[in-house]
Design a protein around this motif. Structure first.
Motif, PDB file in Angstrom:
ATOM      1  N   GLU A   6       0.971  -1.434   0.025  1.00  0.00           N
ATOM      2  CA  GLU A   6      -0.020   0.154  -0.003  1.00  0.00           C
ATOM      3  C   GLU A   6       0.931   1.399  -0.046  1.00  0.00           C
ATOM      4  O   GLU A   6       0.744   2.306  -0.708  1.00  0.00           O
ATOM      5  N   GLU A   9       2.037   1.838  -3.266  1.00  0.00           N
ATOM      6  CA  GLU A   9       1.161   2.522  -4.336  1.00  0.00           C
ATOM      7  C   GLU A   9       0.721   3.833  -4.076  1.00  0.00           C
ATOM      8  O   GLU A   9       0.395   4.578  -4.845  1.00  0.00           O
ATOM      9  N   ARG A  10       0.720   4.207  -2.686  1.00  0.00           N
ATOM     10  CA  ARG A  10       0.378   5.733  -2.575  1.00  0.00           C
ATOM     11  C   ARG A  10       1.739   6.606  -2.927  1.00  0.00           C
ATOM     12  O   ARG A  10       1.238   7.639  -3.172  1.00  0.00           O
ATOM     13  N   ALA A  13       0.973   6.889  -6.652  1.00  0.00           N
ATOM     14  CA  ALA A  13       0.314   7.940  -6.820  1.00  0.00           C
ATOM     15  C   ALA A  13       0.596   9.546  -6.600  1.00  0.00           C
ATOM     16  O   ALA A  13      -0.028  10.235  -7.366  1.00  0.00           O
ATOM     17  N   ASP A 264       0.932  12.211   3.533  1.00  0.00           N
ATOM     18  CA  ASP A 264       0.120  11.022   3.295  1.00  0.00           C
ATOM     19  C   ASP A 264       0.189   9.987   4.263  1.00  0.00           C
ATOM     20  O   ASP A 264      -0.848   9.445   4.578  1.00  0.00           O
TER      21      ASP A 264
END
Length: 400
Positions: A6, A9-10, A13, A264
């Motif tokens: 995860e 992926e973040r 992004a 984030d």
């Protein structure tokens, strides 16, 4: 805490590929194509000879036939006439096949002088002829955007008549080490201090991954100084080391927050490398790595490498893994994904055997330098006996 997958992926992004720039063909090796390479011509442009020999009509190509040699056509000097009945033209590798000829007999299969040639072998239509467009045709897409250009690609682009290529601009990655205790190699070391290895190790990794590294001056443990150093960086990605957690002396988040950092996440369920931060600062992605050198470099393999791949327009998957047989028993793992530094060897069957170092301290850079791989243990993985099959990341496969 979030998982390694995860987190990757973040981070990805937050990133977008850099723009294109035009570079000379001679400077394009190792760069990533931003636009497809389309053939500007047909290759070969004409039917050409694949061998030294004689061009003739297949109808005349009977073993024992004696033909009149009406000319020669070295490569780059096509024969201007037409081959008629009972005639032949001397050719060389790369020579244009003259009009009227539809076969070639190689010189080893003939007896010849300047005036005539006698065939020892029969001719076959089309034999030893490279047809026009056999390699590629004008307008054909030869190389797709996103390809990392190697020597064979440069040769193909040259053959397709491209003196310039559009490639992705190398992303600029700024590296900011923080901490009062940090000194650069060769500088005076403060009392209780250490020499910084992270900046230079990360810069080397960035360059190997296709980026341009900028090592910023070390920022002291001061929120204003950290914020000012980060804000002054002109980069496509800012990487900080140290101080990414929220302890009393972990000031990176606080210093960047004063400059508008949008965090984030900042914790990952992994070992080493739990205190990793990602966010945006004034439109610039920020990756805050741990200060321990092994933690920083393991995080570079897992996150910084894919990030640079995304910036350069390359595939940004997780580092590839391979199976290996573990030579020692493994204890049950806790809730964090573990990345054990280990050595590799080939076993009797030709597969990999892997041996983790008995001590896995995240400050032991010498062990990482001696390692061949990271042995992966999933969160809450059960104990494994000696000889169990595991997955490893080979460090040489990901630029480390």
């Amino acid at each position: 805490m979030i998982s390694v997958g995860e987190a990757r992926e973040r981070i990805l992004a937050l990133l977008a590929p850099t723009g294109a720039e035009i570079v000379p063909l001679a400077a394009a090796a190792g760069r990533v194509l931003a636009e497809p390479v389309v053939a500007r011509l047909t290759q070969p442009p004409h039917d050409v000879s694949a061998m030294d020999g004689f061009a003739l009509r297949a109808a005349d190509g009977v073993a024992g036939m004696r033909l009149r040699v009406i000319g020669a056509a070295p490569a780059g000097h096509p024969f201007a006439g037409t081959v008629g009945p009972g005639e032949a033209v001397r050719l060389f590798t790369g020579s244009v096949v003259p009009a009227g000829a539809d076969a070639i007999v190689i010189q080893e299969d003939t007896e010849h002088d300047d005036a005539s040639v006698t065939l020892r072998e029969a001719a076959r239509p089309g034999r030893h002829i490279r047809r026009a467009g056999q390699d590629f045709a004008a307008g054909e897409t030869l190389l797709a955007a996103g390809r990392v250009l190697g020597a064979r690609d440069i040769g193909l682009a040259a053959a397709a008549n491209h003196p310039w290529l559009a490639v992705r601009r190398r992303p600029v990655v700024a590296v900011l080490a923080t901490g009062d205790e940090i000194a650069m190699p060769g500088e005076p070391i403060p009392p209780g201090g250490i020499v910084s290895s992270n900046s230079h190790a990360l810069a080397a990794y960035i360059r190997a991954a296709g980026g341009e590294a900028v090592i910023l001056p070390v920022a002291p443990d001061d929120r204003a100084a950290i914020g000012a150093a980060a804000a002054a960086a002109r980069a496509d990605l800012l990487v900080t080391t140290g101080g990414a957690s929220v302890g009393a002396h972990d000031l990176v988040q606080a210093g960047l927050a004063e400059r508008g950092l949008d965090v984030d996440f900042w914790k990952i369920a992994m070992r080493p490398g739990k205190p990793l931060m990602a966010g945006m600062l004034g439109g610039v992605p920020v990756l805050g790595l741990p200060g321990n050198p092994v933690s920083a470099l393991v995080c570079a393999v897992l996150f910084l490498g894919p990030a640079i791949a995304r910036l350069t327009g390359r595939p940004d998957e997780a580092p590839p893994t391979e199976p290996a047989r573990c030579t020692v028993a493994l204890a049950a793992n806790d809730h964090r994904a573990d990345h054990l530094r280990a050595t590799l060897a080939r076993d009797e069957a030709g597969g990999w055997s892997v041996t983790p170092f008995p001590v896995q301290d995240s400050a032991m850079l010498s062990r990482l330098a001696q390692a061949d791989a990271l042995l992966l243990r999933a969160p809450d993985a059960p104990a494994e006996p000696e000889g169990a099959m595991v997955r490893v990341i080979r460090l040489d496969s990901c630029g480390m």
